[in-house]
Every structure is written in structure tokens, then in C-alpha cells.
Design a protein around this motif. Structure first.
Motif, PDB file in Angstrom:
ATOM      1  N   ALA A 243       0.767  -1.364  -0.043  1.00 39.36           N
ATOM      2  CA  ALA A 243       0.009  -0.160   0.190  1.00 39.36           C
ATOM      3  C   ALA A 243       1.015   1.205  -0.085  1.00 39.36           C
ATOM      4  CB  ALA A 243      -0.788  -0.144   1.255  1.00 39.36           C
ATOM      5  N   ALA A 244       1.872   1.170   0.783  1.00 41.78           N
ATOM      6  CA  ALA A 244       2.943   2.407   0.826  1.00 41.78           C
ATOM      7  C   ALA A 244       3.565   2.615  -0.463  1.00 41.78           C
ATOM      8  CB  ALA A 244       3.892   2.033   1.652  1.00 41.78           C
ATOM      9  N   ALA A 245       4.010   1.310  -1.032  1.00 46.73           N
ATOM     10  CA  ALA A 245       4.293   1.564  -2.506  1.00 46.73           C
ATOM     11  C   ALA A 245       3.549   1.987  -3.481  1.00 46.73           C
ATOM     12  CB  ALA A 245       4.901   0.148  -3.121  1.00 46.73           C
ATOM     13  N   ARG A 246       2.228   1.740  -3.361  1.00 45.86           N
ATOM     14  CA  ARG A 246       1.271   2.245  -4.272  1.00 45.86           C
ATOM     15  C   ARG A 246       0.933   3.840  -4.015  1.00 45.86           C
ATOM     16  NH1 ARG A 246      -3.358  -0.205  -6.517  1.00 45.86           N
ATOM     17  NH2 ARG A 246      -1.733  -2.156  -6.986  1.00 45.86           N
ATOM     18  N   GLY A 251       2.157   9.512  -5.723  1.00 50.66           N
ATOM     19  CA  GLY A 251       2.618  10.838  -5.272  1.00 50.66           C
ATOM     20  C   GLY A 251       1.863  11.126  -4.166  1.00 50.66           C
ATOM     21  N   ILE A 252       1.401  10.328  -3.182  1.00 50.43           N
ATOM     22  CA  ILE A 252       0.473  10.719  -2.133  1.00 50.43           C
ATOM     23  C   ILE A 252       1.600  10.815  -0.941  1.00 50.43           C
ATOM     24  CG2 ILE A 252      -1.163   9.877  -0.447  1.00 50.43           C
ATOM     25  CD1 ILE A 252      -2.674   8.617  -2.715  1.00 50.43           C
ATOM     26  N   GLU A 253       1.535  11.963  -0.264  1.00 47.71           N
ATOM     27  CA  GLU A 253       2.609  12.015   0.772  1.00 47.71           C
ATOM     28  C   GLU A 253       1.747  12.617   1.959  1.00 47.71           C
ATOM     29  OE1 GLU A 253       5.346  15.066  -0.462  1.00 47.71           O
ATOM     30  OE2 GLU A 253       6.220  13.476  -2.008  1.00 47.71           O
ATOM     31  N   PRO A 254       2.424  12.161   3.397  1.00 47.87           N
ATOM     32  CA  PRO A 254       1.610  12.707   4.528  1.00 47.87           C
ATOM     33  C   PRO A 254       1.679  14.282   4.615  1.00 47.87           C
ATOM     34  CG  PRO A 254       3.587  11.612   5.206  1.00 47.87           C
ATOM     35  CD  PRO A 254       3.392  11.571   3.481  1.00 47.87           C
TER      36      PRO A 254
END
Length: 256
Positions: A243-246, A251-254
């Protein structure tokens, strides 16, 4: 009594369903908009679009209006129902309730325990397949009033299956420029993820534990765990690392 819709009206409504499905595929809108558009093709009492999770061997509802017990049956037991092999058969044209042999309905817990108590008289269960042949999910539509045998909506629903399959397929991913644009305006919802699920997904890219994520989002670690389960099911992924890789690929970042 509502006026009977013409074939032209139903075909126009089908175009709107395709547009809604395309929008859901890019993540610009949720899958719920697809069901809303579908109600103009075929008036229904209950409907749902669900995604098949091949690892967990279950369906995950992305959008739906069925009661909780019916939704639970679709997610966890429908693939074991005697009707299901017929649904996934080589015809793949959808199975309308009024066309199901009575002996098969008598053996179906889904009909006897779920649909019949709801007063359902008609509707369709349509398996959805990706272009490469993968089974990706299912459309379920139920009505309390029987449809006309020659109702054009019956044919139109079958013609919409390709678009519906794309809307629930976790491998369907928008081009990077669409991701950037949709993310910037806060409208991108890949895989039907809720805003909170997107927040949790973003936190996974930083390698944070459930407790760390919970502290940052002001929820409990158990709630975070539940969100992660939903994320994995909706995106058809095996673990949080995937999930983190996806998320990183999208380009999703906290938030800082």
C-alpha cells in the motif's frame, strides 16, 4: 404512476453511467456516483458495486444501498452461493432474478435469506471482468417490482459492464498528470477510498506504526488498523508495504 421511459431516454442515461464510471476510474469521483447514474437507467430499490479480493476470497462493497445483512452476504457468502457459478459462467451476460430456475432459487441462501425477506421481485447480478479476463467484482441491482421482459434496461446494463468493471478494478490507474490535477483540488479518490483512508494511506509512506498514525490523526490504533484493512481490500493489495508503494507511485504524501 411514473411515465414509461423510452429507449432513447435509457440510452442517454447509459451515457451518463459511462461518464460516471470513467470519472470514478480516474479517482475524480467516488463509485457511489456510478450507482446514482445507474438509477436513471433502471429504477431500483437496492444496488451495490463490489470488488473481488482474490487474496481474501471475498467481495468488498465500494458503494451500495443494501441493508447491512444483505451487504455482509454479498461480501462474504455470495461467492459460495449455488447461483454464483452460473453468474461466472461462460455466458457472463448477467443473471436476472426472473430468469433463474425456481429450483436454483430454492437452493440459494442469498435469495431465501436475503432477497426474499426484502420483498425483491426482480433485478440482476452481473459479474464484472477486466479486459484481460480477471474477475474484478460484481454489480447487484434489486427491485421490488418486476421489470418488463423486453425492458431495454436489461440489455443496456449488459452493455455497461466494461465501464463498470473499470470503475471497480484496482489496477485501473489514472495517468500521472490526472493524479496531480485531481490531488491538487482534493478530488482524487483512488479505489473509492474515503478521505480518512487516503490520510492513513499517506501516513503509510512514512513507515509509521498504527500507534504513530493514530496520534497524528487523533484516532485510536484500532481505528487505524480497520482503515488499513479497508485500504488493502479496496486496492487489492497484500500488505501495508504494498500500500505504501502504491501511494508513493501515486505521489501521495503525509501532511507535515
Amino acid at each position: 404512476m411514473a411515465a414509461e421511459r423510452s429507449t432513447a431516454d435509457i440510452l442517454d442515461a447509459a451515457v451518463h453511467v459511462r461518464e460516471a464510471a470513467r470519472s470514478a476510474t480516474t479517482g475524480a469521483t467516488g463509485v457511489d456516483t456510478v450507482l446514482a447514474a445507474l438509477s436513471e437507467v433502471m429504477a431500483y430499490d437496492h444496488a451495490s458495486l463490489s470488488r473481488w479480493d482474490p487474496l481474501r476470497r471475498r467481495h468488498t462493497t465500494l458503494a451500495g444501498t443494501y441493508p447491512d445483512d444483505a451487504t455482509a452476504y454479498i461480501e462474504t457468502r455470495l461467492h459460495q452461493d449455488p447461483v454464483f457459478p452460473v453468474l461466472r459462467g461462460p455466458d457472463r451476460g448477467g443473471l436476472w432474478l426472473t430468469d433463474v430456475p425456481r429450483r436454483l432459487l430454492a437452493a440459494s441462501p442469498g435469495f431465501q435469506e436475503v432477497l426474499s425477506p426484502l420483498g425483491i421481485e426482480d433485478g440482476v447480478a452481473q459479474c464484472l471482468f477486466a479486459g484481460d479476463g480477471r474477475y474484478v467484482g460484481m454489480l447487484n441491482v434489486s427491485t421490488r417490482a418486476p421489470l418488463r421482459t423486453a425492458d431495454p434496461a436489461r440489455a443496456v446494463v449488459t452493455l455497461l459492464t466494461e465501464a463498470l468493471a473499470a470503475a471497480v478494478d484496482p489496477r485501473a490507474c489514472p495517468p500521472s498528470e490526472e493524479i496531480a490535477t485531481a490531488t491538487a483540488r482534493g478530488a482524487w479518490r483512488p479505489g473509492g477510498l474515503s478521505p480518512r483512508e487516503l490520510q492513513v494511506l499517506a501516513e503509510l509512506t512514512a513507515g509509521r506504526t498504527n500507534r504513530e498514525i493514530a496520534e497524528r490523526l487523533y484516532v485510536t490504533p484500532r481505528t487505524v488498523g480497520t482503515h488499513i484493512e479497508h485500504i488493502l481490500a479496496k486496492l487489492d493489495l497484500p500488505n501495508r508495504a504494498a500500500a505504501a508503494a502504491r501511494a508513493a507511485a501515486w505521489g501521495i504524501e503525509p501532511s507535515s
